[in-house]
Design a protein around this motif. Structure first.
Motif, PDB file in Angstrom:
ATOM      1  N   VAL A 124       1.025  -1.390  -0.009  1.00  0.00           N
ATOM      2  CA  VAL A 124      -0.010  -0.474   0.100  1.00  0.00           C
ATOM      3  C   VAL A 124       0.939   0.990  -0.084  1.00  0.00           C
ATOM      4  O   VAL A 124       0.701   2.461  -0.998  1.00  0.00           O
ATOM      5  N   TYR A 125       1.741   1.630   0.737  1.00  0.00           N
ATOM      6  CA  TYR A 125       2.865   1.972   1.113  1.00  0.00           C
ATOM      7  C   TYR A 125       3.509   2.043   0.047  1.00  0.00           C
ATOM      8  O   TYR A 125       4.016   4.311  -0.153  1.00  0.00           O
ATOM      9  N   MET A 126       4.112   1.773  -0.469  1.00  0.00           N
ATOM     10  CA  MET A 126       4.721   1.647  -1.863  1.00  0.00           C
ATOM     11  C   MET A 126       3.868   2.316  -3.548  1.00  0.00           C
ATOM     12  O   MET A 126       4.476   3.331  -3.660  1.00  0.00           O
ATOM     13  N   VAL A 127       2.718   2.526  -3.349  1.00  0.00           N
ATOM     14  CA  VAL A 127       1.619   2.656  -3.914  1.00  0.00           C
ATOM     15  C   VAL A 127       1.532   4.337  -3.684  1.00  0.00           C
ATOM     16  O   VAL A 127       1.534   5.398  -4.749  1.00  0.00           O
ATOM     17  N   ALA A 128       1.277   4.612  -2.438  1.00  0.00           N
ATOM     18  CA  ALA A 128       1.436   5.643  -2.353  1.00  0.00           C
ATOM     19  C   ALA A 128       2.669   6.248  -2.786  1.00  0.00           C
ATOM     20  O   ALA A 128       2.516   7.775  -3.387  1.00  0.00           O
ATOM     21  N   ARG A 129       3.957   6.396  -2.496  1.00  0.00           N
ATOM     22  CA  ARG A 129       5.213   6.329  -2.654  1.00  0.00           C
ATOM     23  C   ARG A 129       5.322   6.719  -4.132  1.00  0.00           C
ATOM     24  O   ARG A 129       5.185   7.668  -4.896  1.00  0.00           O
ATOM     25  N   PHE A 130       4.399   6.176  -5.178  1.00  0.00           N
ATOM     26  CA  PHE A 130       4.810   6.436  -6.831  1.00  0.00           C
ATOM     27  C   PHE A 130       3.395   7.467  -6.594  1.00  0.00           C
ATOM     28  O   PHE A 130       3.555   8.334  -8.044  1.00  0.00           O
ATOM     29  N   CYS A 131       2.042   7.728  -6.383  1.00  0.00           N
ATOM     30  CA  CYS A 131       1.341   8.208  -7.045  1.00  0.00           C
ATOM     31  C   CYS A 131       2.424  10.078  -6.102  1.00  0.00           C
ATOM     32  O   CYS A 131       1.967  10.907  -6.547  1.00  0.00           O
ATOM     33  N   MET A 132       2.929  10.235  -4.946  1.00  0.00           N
ATOM     34  CA  MET A 132       3.570  11.361  -4.730  1.00  0.00           C
ATOM     35  C   MET A 132       4.901  11.725  -5.579  1.00  0.00           C
ATOM     36  O   MET A 132       5.417  12.354  -4.949  1.00  0.00           O
ATOM     37  N   ASN A 133       6.057  10.324  -5.945  1.00  0.00           N
ATOM     38  CA  ASN A 133       6.699  11.443  -6.797  1.00  0.00           C
ATOM     39  C   ASN A 133       6.605  11.315  -8.120  1.00  0.00           C
ATOM     40  O   ASN A 133       6.034  11.141  -9.062  1.00  0.00           O
ATOM     41  N   GLY A 134       6.939  12.545  -8.258  1.00  0.00           N
ATOM     42  CA  GLY A 134       5.950  13.623  -8.991  1.00  0.00           C
ATOM     43  C   GLY A 134       7.291  13.881 -10.386  1.00  0.00           C
ATOM     44  O   GLY A 134       7.015  14.509 -10.847  1.00  0.00           O
ATOM     45  N   GLN A 190      10.026  11.419 -10.993  1.00  0.00           N
ATOM     46  CA  GLN A 190      10.512  10.149 -12.316  1.00  0.00           C
ATOM     47  C   GLN A 190       9.180  10.050 -12.904  1.00  0.00           C
ATOM     48  O   GLN A 190       8.136   9.723 -12.584  1.00  0.00           O
ATOM     49  N   CYS A 191       9.694   9.275 -14.152  1.00  0.00           N
ATOM     50  CA  CYS A 191       8.786   8.541 -15.122  1.00  0.00           C
ATOM     51  C   CYS A 191       7.947   7.440 -14.773  1.00  0.00           C
ATOM     52  O   CYS A 191       8.219   6.664 -13.959  1.00  0.00           O
ATOM     53  N   ARG A 192       6.554   7.355 -14.780  1.00  0.00           N
ATOM     54  CA  ARG A 192       5.507   6.673 -13.948  1.00  0.00           C
ATOM     55  C   ARG A 192       5.469   5.171 -14.943  1.00  0.00           C
ATOM     56  O   ARG A 192       6.196   4.204 -13.850  1.00  0.00           O
ATOM     57  N   ARG A 193       6.070   5.139 -15.965  1.00  0.00           N
ATOM     58  CA  ARG A 193       6.423   3.762 -16.524  1.00  0.00           C
ATOM     59  C   ARG A 193       7.716   3.058 -15.740  1.00  0.00           C
ATOM     60  O   ARG A 193       7.617   1.902 -15.405  1.00  0.00           O
ATOM     61  N   THR A 194       8.847   3.805 -15.813  1.00  0.00           N
ATOM     62  CA  THR A 194       9.718   3.494 -14.860  1.00  0.00           C
ATOM     63  C   THR A 194       9.896   2.860 -13.034  1.00  0.00           C
ATOM     64  O   THR A 194      10.654   1.830 -12.763  1.00  0.00           O
ATOM     65  N   GLN A 195       8.387   3.693 -13.167  1.00  0.00           N
ATOM     66  CA  GLN A 195       8.585   3.371 -11.828  1.00  0.00           C
ATOM     67  C   GLN A 195       7.844   1.860 -11.194  1.00  0.00           C
ATOM     68  O   GLN A 195       8.383   1.393 -10.672  1.00  0.00           O
ATOM     69  N   ILE A 196       7.188   2.116 -12.418  1.00  0.00           N
ATOM     70  CA  ILE A 196       6.260   0.898 -12.132  1.00  0.00           C
ATOM     71  C   ILE A 196       6.558  -0.484 -12.923  1.00  0.00           C
ATOM     72  O   ILE A 196       7.020  -1.220 -11.923  1.00  0.00           O
ATOM     73  N   LEU A 197       7.836  -0.482 -13.634  1.00  0.00           N
ATOM     74  CA  LEU A 197       8.046  -1.895 -14.761  1.00  0.00           C
ATOM     75  C   LEU A 197       9.159  -1.805 -13.632  1.00  0.00           C
ATOM     76  O   LEU A 197       9.754  -2.672 -13.996  1.00  0.00           O
ATOM     77  N   ARG A 198      10.186  -0.637 -13.065  1.00  0.00           N
ATOM     78  CA  ARG A 198      11.054  -1.569 -11.871  1.00  0.00           C
ATOM     79  C   ARG A 198      10.610  -2.073 -10.521  1.00  0.00           C
ATOM     80  O   ARG A 198      11.085  -3.508 -10.068  1.00  0.00           O
ATOM     81  N   TYR A 199       9.009  -2.365 -10.403  1.00  0.00           N
ATOM     82  CA  TYR A 199       8.329  -3.265  -9.265  1.00  0.00           C
ATOM     83  C   TYR A 199       8.527  -4.452 -10.244  1.00  0.00           C
ATOM     84  O   TYR A 199       8.151  -5.334  -9.681  1.00  0.00           O
ATOM     85  N   CYS A 246       2.880   9.863 -19.804  1.00  0.00           N
ATOM     86  CA  CYS A 246       3.008  10.161 -18.540  1.00  0.00           C
ATOM     87  C   CYS A 246       2.395  10.905 -17.708  1.00  0.00           C
ATOM     88  O   CYS A 246       3.369  12.039 -17.998  1.00  0.00           O
ATOM     89  N   ASP A 247       2.209  11.538 -17.189  1.00  0.00           N
ATOM     90  CA  ASP A 247       1.719  12.997 -16.554  1.00  0.00           C
ATOM     91  C   ASP A 247       3.197  13.781 -16.211  1.00  0.00           C
ATOM     92  O   ASP A 247       3.648  14.740 -16.022  1.00  0.00           O
ATOM     93  N   ASN A 248       4.153  12.919 -15.303  1.00  0.00           N
ATOM     94  CA  ASN A 248       5.780  13.628 -15.079  1.00  0.00           C
ATOM     95  C   ASN A 248       6.410  13.148 -16.129  1.00  0.00           C
ATOM     96  O   ASN A 248       6.992  14.195 -16.602  1.00  0.00           O
ATOM     97  N   CYS A 249       6.482  13.181 -17.240  1.00  0.00           N
ATOM     98  CA  CYS A 249       6.955  12.822 -18.632  1.00  0.00           C
ATOM     99  C   CYS A 249       6.115  14.206 -19.189  1.00  0.00           C
ATOM    100  O   CYS A 249       7.129  15.140 -19.826  1.00  0.00           O
ATOM    101  N   SER A 250       5.816  14.051 -19.669  1.00  0.00           N
ATOM    102  CA  SER A 250       4.363  15.688 -20.206  1.00  0.00           C
ATOM    103  C   SER A 250       4.870  16.392 -19.673  1.00  0.00           C
ATOM    104  O   SER A 250       4.533  17.398 -20.010  1.00  0.00           O
ATOM    105  N   GLU A 251       4.893  16.949 -18.536  1.00  0.00           N
ATOM    106  CA  GLU A 251       4.792  18.314 -17.859  1.00  0.00           C
ATOM    107  C   GLU A 251       6.623  18.823 -17.939  1.00  0.00           C
ATOM    108  O   GLU A 251       6.597  20.528 -18.295  1.00  0.00           O
ATOM    109  N   GLY A 252       7.640  17.833 -18.293  1.00  0.00           N
ATOM    110  CA  GLY A 252       8.753  18.602 -19.130  1.00  0.00           C
ATOM    111  C   GLY A 252       9.594  19.090 -17.417  1.00  0.00           C
ATOM    112  O   GLY A 252       8.819  19.386 -16.197  1.00  0.00           O
ATOM    113  N   GLY A 253      10.821  20.611 -17.528  1.00  0.00           N
ATOM    114  CA  GLY A 253      11.234  20.322 -16.282  1.00  0.00           C
ATOM    115  C   GLY A 253      12.258  19.312 -16.001  1.00  0.00           C
ATOM    116  O   GLY A 253      11.971  18.391 -16.206  1.00  0.00           O
TER     117      GLY A 253
END
Length: 526
Positions: free
Chosen positions: A372-382, A384-393, A407-414
């Protein structure tokens, strides 16, 4: 190829399908790890109708859900393939099933639940007869992750499937799943006793899915409706909710307030209503299914254009599986997740109570709550690429440059920068340690840390603590990330206190006091 085209109306094989088919036809054990929508069912359905190969006879398919079994059986019968469903729902048909299996015109496939194999004497008797006469082609364990205690869908009856190898040693076994990391893979192979099997594993990346994560603030219905109307008007979708009542309320509001074609689905619906709702969704009369996780495993609908999580899922494994029901036709689809810290605490409470108020073992409890808290950390991680996080699991390395800004993180740039929060980490640990006797929750400690002037903070005198407001110059997301990281790194731990109603309150405790951590977080600088 003739059967692929003539029976299944397909022109070519997808990745690893042909390899799996050839291996099982050669009488080998096979483990198939294939992402949702990759075509797992063909890996055993096509061999079942092939006359050539090292094995002959009936293919027994073990599957966990009656709805999933019914869907596959009906689809196979529509293709003219002799298939039998032999489950608890078919008790009055047992004599006919036994007659068919003992006749010269045996069915090609028999679908059973693990409970049917485990508890039913008639099943064991006819299996023994088929084995002695050389008419058992193979055993197929579908949704094989259910056998692993590391998986979120662990099912007790699956643990008895090792007897298939013990009692029918010459019958090949095929195990298939869409969701398993390396620990689960090893567990599945060991428990089924198929060491030395042919392993067919491929990337978990679903290139056509767009992952979006938004923090939930208050009611999100208006936000959801705006998203659907702007991006997916008249498209098919699924909305996952945590509670049955929430499913009913959300579906009703979508219909009556916004005029959307929505129905609800959960485990407590009568069987007839489940079948009616699912048929309406499959046919397009209902466009939006609002459901608990009871809906969807093995669902065969290719044109799902969006999956929305009304609240946080229990694990990254579950999130991947549920989002994987979108875009199975390979076309673009959106996966939108709403979350809040309260979701994590609610899920932890549910896990603590267990099924039928039977709490899980301490090891299972720890593993599931960490999920559960792994998902929470995934949600809060604004950052890293969402795919990188999911596939690392799933133990897969992924270059975020290949995300395609889907994914929202990659599309936002910065730029992604590192933020050394070691000073704040030490202050947070000291604050929790000092306030331990006051039994502070995560929300309460964050209020003190940011310098809240709320009545609750003042009533307990926490506004007079030397570290009151120590984190006021951090933004809210970074403060949340700090707590999650400290829990993940064992600087803080969670204590669950059960009340008389069976609900637990989650308090923060210090687990590292003498060795204070050095802590660096990733953040995205816009």
């Amino acid at each position: 190829m003739a059967k692929l085209r003539g029976v299944f109306n397909l022109q070519s094989f997808r990745q690893n399908q042909l390899e799996a088919i050839n291996a099982t036809l050669a009488g080998k054990d096979v483990f198939v790890l294939m992402p949702t929508g990759g075509g797992k069912s063909l890996c055993y359905q096509l061999p079942a109708i092939c006359e050539k190969g090292a094995t002959r006879g009936v293919t027994f398919v073990v599957s966990p859900l009656l709805a999933l079994i019914s869907d596959q059986v009906n689809a196979l019968k529509a293709k003219g393939i002799s298939t039998v469903q032999w489950t608890s729902d078919s008790g009055d048909q047992t004599s006919e099933v036994l007659r068919l299996l003992r006749s010269s015109r045996k069915p090609k496939l028999v679908y059973v639940t693990p409970e049917k194999l485990q508890l039913n004497g008639a099943t064991k008797s006819v299996l023994a007869e088929l084995y002695r006469s050389g008419n058992l082609a193979r055993f197929v364990i579908d949704e094989a992750h259910c056998i692993s205690t590391w998986g979120r869908d662990f099912r007790e009856a699956y643990t008895g499937l090792h007897v298939l190898r013990e009692e029918y040693p010459n019958v090949p076994i095929m195990a298939l799943t869409a969701t398993a990391n390396q620990g689960s893979v090893n567990d599945i192979i060991s428990r089924l006793k198929i060491e030395g099997c042919v392993k067919l594993v491929q990337s978990f990346n679903r290139k056509n899915l767009n992952y979006i994560v938004e923090r939930r603030k208050g009611s999100i219905l208006a936000s959801m409706v705006e998203f659907i109307q702007e991006k997916h008007a008249n498209h098919t979708g699924i909305i996952y909710c945590l509670a049955r009542k929430t499913c009913e309320d959300v579906a009703k509001t979508l219909r009556e307030t916004y005029g959307l074609k929505a129905r609800h689905y959960h485990a407590q619906l009568p069987t007839s209503e489940k079948e009616e709702v699912q048929q309406q969704w499959q046919s397009g009369k209902c466009l939006i299914m609002v459901a608990t996780i009871a809906f969807g495993m093995g669902v065969d609908k290719a044109d799902v254009r969006f999956v929305i999580h009304h609240s946080m899922p229990k694990s990254l494994e579950g999130y991947y599986q549920e989002t994987g029901r979108a875009g199975r036709d390979g076309l673009p689809a959106d996966c939108l997740l709403y979350w809040a810290w309260s979701d994590a605490n609610q899920l932890a409470n549910m896990i603590k109570r267990g099924n039928d108020n039977q709490p899980p073992s301490p090891e299972t409890l720890e593993h599931q709550i960490e999920g559960v808290y792994m998902v929470a950390r995934f949600c809060m991680n604004g950052a890293q690429c969402r795919r990188t996080q999911i596939l690392r699991y799933f133990d897969e390395d992924f270059d975020p440059r290949n995300c395609g800004k889907l994914c929202d993180n990659c599309s936002e740039g910065g730029a992604i920068i590192t933020e050394d929060v070691s000073k704040y980490a030490k202050e947070m640990i000291r604050l929790v340690d000092d306030l331990e006797n006051d039994n502070v929750t995560q929300a309460q400690i964050l209020e003190v840390f940011r310098g809240s002037r709320s009545a609750g903070v003042k009533a307990k005198g926490h506004d007079r603590h030397p570290l009151y407001g120590a984190g006021q110059d951090m933004n809210a997301m970074l403060r949340d990330q700090l707590v999650a990281a400290l829990v993940a790194e064992s600087g803080l731990t969670l204590k669950y206190v059960l009340n008389s109603q069976g609900w637990s309150t989650i308090y923060l405790r210090v687990s590292v006091s003498d060795t204070l951590p050095s802590l660096v977080l990733l953040i995205r600088q816009m």
